[in-house]
Design a protein around this motif. Structure first.
Motif, short mmCIF file in Angstrom:
data_model
loop_
_atom_site.label_atom_id
_atom_site.label_comp_id
_atom_site.label_asym_id
_atom_site.label_seq_id
_atom_site.Cartn_x
_atom_site.Cartn_y
_atom_site.Cartn_z
N LYS A 55 1.27 -1.48 0.17
CA LYS A 55 -0.32 0.11 -0.25
C LYS A 55 0.96 1.08 0.17
O LYS A 55 0.72 2.11 -0.96
CB LYS A 55 -1.40 0.24 1.04
N GLY A 56 2.09 0.86 0.93
CA GLY A 56 2.72 2.45 0.92
C GLY A 56 3.36 2.45 -0.09
O GLY A 56 3.61 3.27 -0.79
N HIS A 57 3.74 1.36 -1.22
CA HIS A 57 4.45 1.43 -2.42
C HIS A 57 3.52 1.88 -3.57
O HIS A 57 4.28 3.34 -3.95
CB HIS A 57 4.61 0.61 -2.79
N LEU A 58 2.32 1.81 -3.35
CA LEU A 58 1.88 2.16 -4.38
C LEU A 58 0.94 3.95 -3.86
O LEU A 58 1.06 4.70 -5.07
CB LEU A 58 0.60 1.23 -3.83
N ASN A 59 1.45 3.78 -3.20
CA ASN A 59 1.13 5.09 -2.53
C ASN A 59 1.68 6.48 -2.34
O ASN A 59 1.52 7.55 -2.43
CB ASN A 59 -0.39 5.60 -0.78
N HIS A 60 2.93 5.72 -2.64
CA HIS A 60 4.30 6.74 -2.23
C HIS A 60 5.03 6.44 -3.75
O HIS A 60 4.90 7.45 -5.08
CB HIS A 60 4.90 7.08 -0.85
N CYS A 61 5.37 5.58 -3.90
CA CYS A 61 6.47 5.28 -4.83
C CYS A 61 6.10 5.49 -6.16
O CYS A 61 6.03 5.81 -6.75
CB CYS A 61 7.23 4.34 -4.38
N VAL A 62 4.84 4.33 -6.49
CA VAL A 62 4.23 4.50 -7.59
C VAL A 62 3.97 5.24 -8.06
O VAL A 62 3.43 6.44 -8.74
CB VAL A 62 3.60 3.00 -7.60
N LYS A 63 2.50 6.61 -7.06
CA LYS A 63 2.04 7.72 -7.44
C LYS A 63 3.00 8.82 -7.79
O LYS A 63 2.61 9.40 -9.06
CB LYS A 63 1.36 7.82 -6.09
N GLU A 64 3.96 8.79 -7.39
CA GLU A 64 4.97 9.88 -7.92
C GLU A 64 6.20 9.35 -9.25
O GLU A 64 5.98 10.41 -9.78
CB GLU A 64 6.41 9.84 -6.85
N GLU A 78 6.49 -4.20 -11.36
CA GLU A 78 7.64 -4.00 -10.34
C GLU A 78 6.08 -4.59 -9.43
O GLU A 78 6.02 -5.78 -9.38
CB GLU A 78 8.35 -3.32 -9.57
N ILE A 79 4.96 -3.79 -10.10
CA ILE A 79 3.47 -4.37 -8.99
C ILE A 79 2.98 -5.62 -9.27
O ILE A 79 2.94 -6.21 -8.53
CB ILE A 79 3.24 -2.92 -8.88
#
Length: 89
Positions: A55-64, A78-79
């Motif tokens: 969730k954190g990866h999606l909300n931060h890394c992927v979104k950015e 990656e996801i």
């Protein structure tokens, strides 16, 4: 530290404590089904921790990456790879 990482950390610490308890149960030659139920409970905690990390990866890394167009395709790949591992076990 993000909220997702804090939740994941707490879940993993709880799982660690549970695993220590499982080890003690095995050393004490406790009933197999009781041990197995505790193993399943600790697995559930680890899975929940993984979900928080993702969730954190999606909300931060992927979104950015998507908003800045900085390696968005790589992040999505990656996801997809992780989801494949989770779903196709």
């Amino acid at each position: 530290m993000s909220e997702e990482r804090k939740k994941a950390l707490q879940l993993l610490k709880t799982a660690r404590g549970q695993i220590d308890g499982i080890i003690k149960m095995i050393e004490e030659d406790r009933y197999c089904i009781d041990v197995s139920n505790q193993i399943l409970a600790s697995q559930s905690l680890v899975k929940k921790a993984n979900l928080e990390v993702l969730k954190g990866h999606l909300n931060h890394c992927v979104k950015e990456a998507c908003t800045s167009d900085n390696n968005a395709d790589a992040k999505i790949k990656e996801i997809n790879s992780i989801l494949e591992k989770i779903i196709c076990k």
